[in-house]
Scaffold this active site. Sequence first.
Site, PDB file in Angstrom:
ATOM      1  N   ASP A   1       0.734  -1.024  -0.129  1.00 21.44           N
ATOM      2  CA  ASP A   1       0.063  -0.138   0.009  1.00 21.44           C
ATOM      3  C   ASP A   1       0.883   1.199  -0.183  1.00 21.44           C
ATOM      4  O   ASP A   1       2.074   1.236   0.177  1.00 21.44           O
ATOM      5  CB  ASP A   1      -1.056   0.021   1.256  1.00 21.44           C
ATOM      6  CG  ASP A   1      -2.320   0.643   0.993  1.00 21.44           C
ATOM      7  OD1 ASP A   1      -2.308   1.475   0.018  1.00 21.44           O
ATOM      8  OD2 ASP A   1      -3.173   0.401   1.793  1.00 21.44           O
TER       9      ASP A   1
ATOM     10  N   ASP B   1     -10.580   2.156  -3.435  1.00 20.62           N
ATOM     11  CA  ASP B   1     -11.234   1.800  -2.192  1.00 20.62           C
ATOM     12  C   ASP B   1     -12.799   1.810  -2.306  1.00 20.62           C
ATOM     13  O   ASP B   1     -13.257   1.592  -1.570  1.00 20.62           O
ATOM     14  CB  ASP B   1     -10.618   2.691  -1.194  1.00 20.62           C
ATOM     15  CG  ASP B   1      -9.400   2.439  -0.716  1.00 20.62           C
ATOM     16  OD1 ASP B   1      -8.971   1.327  -0.885  1.00 20.62           O
ATOM     17  OD2 ASP B   1      -8.806   3.206  -0.077  1.00 20.62           O
TER      18      ASP B   1
END
Length: 744
Positions: A485, A555
Amino acid sequence: MRTHLKWPALLPVFTSFLFTCLSAPTIMAQAPEVFRLDGGRSTYAFGVNERGELQTLYWGASLGPRDKIPLAHSLPEWASFDSSYTNTPQEYSGWGGGLFTEPALKVAFADGNRDLVLHFVDANPNGPQSLEILLKDISREVYVRLRYSMDSETGILARSASIENREKQPILLEQVAAAQWTLPPARYLLSYLTGRWAGEWTLDQEPIHAGARVIESRRGSTGHQANPWFAISRDSSQEVVGPITADEEYGEVWFGALAWSGSWRITVEQTQLDSVRLTGGFNPFDFGYKLNPGERLETPLFYGGYSDHGLGGASRLLHHFELAQVLPHAPAPRPRPVIYNSWEATEFKVDEAGQMALAEKAASIGVDRFVMDDGWFGQRKDDHAGLGDWYVNPAKFPHGLKPLIDKVHALGMDFGLWVEPEMVNPDSDLYRKHPDWVLHFPGRPRSEQRNQIVLNLARNDVRDYVEAFLDKLLTENDIAFLKWDYNRNWSEPGWDQVPADEQRRVYVEFVRHLYAILADLRRKHPTIEIESCSGGGGRVDLGILRFTDEVWPSDNTDPFDRLTIQDGFTYAYTPQIMMAWVTDSPHWLDGRTTSLTYRMLSSMQGSLGIGANLNRWTAADFAAAKRLVAVYHAVQATIVHGNLYRLISPRNNSPFSSTETVSPEENQAVVFAFTHSTQEGRRFPLLQLQGLNPDAQYKLGWIEGKAEAGTPEVASGRWWMNHGLRLDLRGDFQAAAFRLDRQP
Ligand code: DGJ
């Protein structure tokens, strides 16, 4: 001034390709000084003009193998205002000599001279599909090596440049492109991808007008706001053929993608003489690469391709190319395991018992890989602390990760783990020990975003630390997969460890070190698989995809929003890498309520994952998901490796959408269809399929839903493509899916 190409030495090599069939890549040379590359269904050609400049000659549909391409001749001056130099489309233009269009290379010399005019020196074949061209400034010792490599299957051309300083003094590179592309004067439509967090992958389309359109990232990484991909079609925006716009499946399209995960820029300009020029590479904003004597700077690759089957054809070429040439396991990356990810279920509240309970439930529906997300390390209770301290949190996992990993294995899954290696929270042991390790300007604020600061990966010590902790993690634990990430962009990009005039190298060295770490980890741990995630789709490009197996597109997991996100994503990237989780309803972002079936089918268009809180699922949910995971496993190879047709786009508030994927052998097709909200009794549009073998018989099998009465069970490819079928699909947020299997 100019050194001529040594034709006698090169001709035998070039002419040996002259009569090879068109599907084989060829490099052909026509004396004097025309270079031609053929691959797939396209031809690319350039030549040396009478001044010695390298000039673009042709980019488009394949020409005949014996066709002669006219020699390069510089374009004339346009009155006294636009010189021949600025009018002539160069393959790689230096800023100098009165150039008013975008330069590929802009250099400042130590003595104040900033004029750079590049002339051809020589050419060298570099294998059957590749060519290197050497350019040099007309008086200074600055050399540019241009690399061309044509993919035989797709005709996608990989281009890059290497800049070398053989002067006695350092030079400053102020602007460095990887390549420039030119299209002749015509009316064109530009397509490009933009977005923001939770809203990535919007396909923007606009006519190309005089002037420049810049798509870029100044953020230090690829960015959510724009993606380094473009497509240019003949402007047919007013024409619509059935549910498919004319440029989706018909017409000529030129497309390209930049393989770089740092700040980048693509400039699309319509010049003063109406041709279209594309220039892409390092973003020149705040750029300045000091090149010492003897040093070189390599640019990223800039890929370009041509399709005569519209944007759909362009994306199919790119998908094929990514699978066959770019991804770490190219040419045959295996379909992604169906994953379970804990993030939306538990956020930071991970612990051994909770993760084990979720793992049991995930295994019961046929999940292949269990991934524990953020929260397992350091003093990580929320996003205020812990980044940088990559030890297992002893309160959450008193016996380390092993009991959880063993349990996951016993359940028949492999184990994946979340990391965010390039970041640090000020509230961490790492930052307390090494406050100088972050990007910053001394004495200036260090802006935090999500309470974190970016480590300066350009530093060797930071690079070594990051690689060492990841290597240790993978050595000590049986981890099959890392979700990598990267949750913020840069601010205050200072690097005070090096002299002031070298600090801007950070834009290049940071990314190079990132790639080097990924490459080293893959070498030391050959079975590891990695996902590129950046708060969703903030780091998706053909550079990172050389080292990562999949990406997290957004997301935003709302299944309706995802239809548009996934639609946009597939213009540039293959569904193989497009991870798509089924999460909870109502959705946390839009508050929308959707059925589990709708959510499953939306995610099954890509690489399926489950990210819901399974502790809240009913027995009926488990049964429905288990059935659809099994169906997905059966048709996954077609969905992720097949030829994708976007039959009906969800864009522009369309009430309907549909995709079809056909296996490369044309043995199977899988079709998904969605209604947003039917109105006034309008039926789902006729679905005329594409890409089937017209003469083969295909049997219809329902995954979910039904067709209107009278639809045959078995019919020819012609029937499904020409007559088509009508789904019985009405209501709000409804979904259907079916497969067609070729009959023996
Ligand atoms: C952002 C990612 O995109 C999410 O999926 C999740 O991993 C969080 N970061 C965790 O902090």
